[in-house]
Design an enzyme around this catalytic site. Structure first.
Site, PDB file in Angstrom:
ATOM      1  CB  SER A   1      42.094  20.111  -2.251  1.00  0.00           C
ATOM      2  OG  SER A   1      43.376  21.277  -2.715  1.00  0.00           O
TER       3      SER A   1
HETATM    4  N1  SAH Z   1      41.535  26.103  -3.360  1.00  0.00           N
HETATM    5  C1  SAH Z   1      41.045  25.894  -4.632  1.00  0.00           C
HETATM    6  C2  SAH Z   1      41.797  24.854  -5.441  1.00  0.00           C
HETATM    7  C3  SAH Z   1      42.222  25.418  -6.793  1.00  0.00           C
HETATM    8  S1  SAH Z   1      43.737  24.503  -7.583  1.00  0.00           S
HETATM    9  C4  SAH Z   1      39.642  25.268  -4.445  1.00  0.00           C
HETATM   10  O1  SAH Z   1      39.095  25.277  -3.517  1.00  0.00           O
HETATM   11  O2  SAH Z   1      38.896  25.246  -5.425  1.00  0.00           O
HETATM   12  C5  SAH Z   1      44.715  25.690  -7.362  1.00  0.00           C
HETATM   13  C6  SAH Z   1      44.552  27.034  -8.367  1.00  0.00           C
HETATM   14  O3  SAH Z   1      45.798  27.658  -8.207  1.00  0.00           O
HETATM   15  C7  SAH Z   1      44.140  26.747  -9.876  1.00  0.00           C
HETATM   16  O4  SAH Z   1      42.776  27.430 -10.130  1.00  0.00           O
HETATM   17  C8  SAH Z   1      45.255  27.405 -10.469  1.00  0.00           C
HETATM   18  O5  SAH Z   1      44.829  28.117 -11.651  1.00  0.00           O
HETATM   19  C9  SAH Z   1      45.684  28.665  -9.482  1.00  0.00           C
HETATM   20  N2  SAH Z   1      47.239  29.291  -9.639  1.00  0.00           N
HETATM   21  C10 SAH Z   1      48.159  28.443 -10.245  1.00  0.00           C
HETATM   22  N3  SAH Z   1      49.178  29.475 -10.186  1.00  0.00           N
HETATM   23  C11 SAH Z   1      48.640  30.683  -9.774  1.00  0.00           C
HETATM   24  C12 SAH Z   1      49.277  31.833  -9.587  1.00  0.00           C
HETATM   25  N4  SAH Z   1      50.510  32.110  -9.999  1.00  0.00           N
HETATM   26  N5  SAH Z   1      48.518  33.108  -9.290  1.00  0.00           N
HETATM   27  C13 SAH Z   1      47.221  32.749  -8.714  1.00  0.00           C
HETATM   28  N6  SAH Z   1      46.578  31.285  -8.724  1.00  0.00           N
HETATM   29  C14 SAH Z   1      47.273  30.429  -9.519  1.00  0.00           C
END
Ligand code: SAH
Length: 234
Positions: A77
């Site tokens: 993000s």
């Molecule tokens: N906060 C993170 C942003 C990651 S984007 C950062 O600092 O990089 C959101 C993430 O949520 C993705 O990696 C995606 O794979 C994960 N995601 C989506 N659905 C999920 C679930 N059911 N359980 C765990 N992770 C999930």
């Protein structure tokens, strides 16, 4: 003529220089402070080098006000969104150095950046990722930081993580159609869920749910854009 070629060759390397990264970080923090973001969160963001969490070719953009690809069709993000989401965990009257008591569950570790920042404002953090490659990427990115209060988990966060419950807060970095019941069950009374949710038309809103002794109080905040919350692992 000879004077031009070497400097143009040097330009990309000099942009990635650590001193330039620190200057870019300071500028990011200054921008976020000017926009009124929470000082405790900015202090935590100041302790984590965002350029170590993005692919090396994007390191020079790490502190820009934009989301960036981190592989596997996922994104980190933009800085203001991370500051905004985490500030919703900090009480208005929190003294400097405040840490959220108890345990926090993060859904969607991604590259591990937000988890690292969270570890600076919370006592104990569990962060779950459903994509094995990203879980491993976060582990590699975080290794040197030795954040002993941050625990990375591989699995489907839609089921929460019952072993760590009850949580003071659950923060989702991915948008689902609804807040999973498991999260509500695993939230402590007095605790808060912060999660984007997506309507049938694809519009997302940032939601805050507070669990009180008498039930759930829910607030819809601003429109946002997060990657989708998906079930299962891959
Ligand atoms: N906060 C993170 C942003 C990651 S984007 C950062 O600092 O990089 C959101 C993430 O949520 C993705 O990696 C995606 O794979 C994960 N995601 C989506 N659905 C999920 C679930 N059911 N359980 C765990 N992770 C999930």
């Amino acid at each position: 003529m000879n004077g031009i070629a070497p400097s143009s060759r040097l330009a990309p390397a000099s942009r990635a220089h650590p001193a330039n990264q620190q200057a870019a970080k300071e500028r990011m923090l200054g921008r976020l402070a000017a926009a009124g973001h929470c000082a405790s969160v900015l202090h935590a963001m100041g302790q984590i080098d965002r350029h170590n969490f993005v692919p090396p070719r994007l390191a020079s953009k790490a502190y820009d006000e934009s989301s960036l690809p981190i592989g596997f069709e996922q994104t980190i993000s933009k800085p203001s969104m991370i500051a905004r989401v985490l500030s919703l965990l900090i009480p208005e009257d929190a003294p400097s150095g405040f840490r959220l008591p108890g345990r926090v569950l993060e859904i969607g570790t991604g590259c591990g950046y937000q988890a690292a920042v969270l570890s600076k404002i919370a006592t104990e953090v569990y962060s779950m990722e459903r994509i094995k490659g990203l879980h491993e990427c976060a582990r590699d990115n975080l290794r040197e930081l030795r954040l002993v209060n941050l625990h990375l988990l591989f699995g489907d966060g839609m089921a929460g993580y019952a072993k760590g419950a009850p949580y003071t807060a659950i923060v989702s970095a991915a948008a689902g159609a609804a807040i999973p019941n498991a999260w509500l069950e695993q939230l402590a009374v007095g605790g808060r869920i912060i999660a984007p949710t997506q309507s049938d038309t694809g519009h997302q809103l940032l939601m805050v749910l507070d669990k009180t002794a008498t039930g759930i109080r829910q607030f819809a905040l601003e429109a946002v854009r997060f990657v989708p919350l998906k079930s299962g692992t891959s």
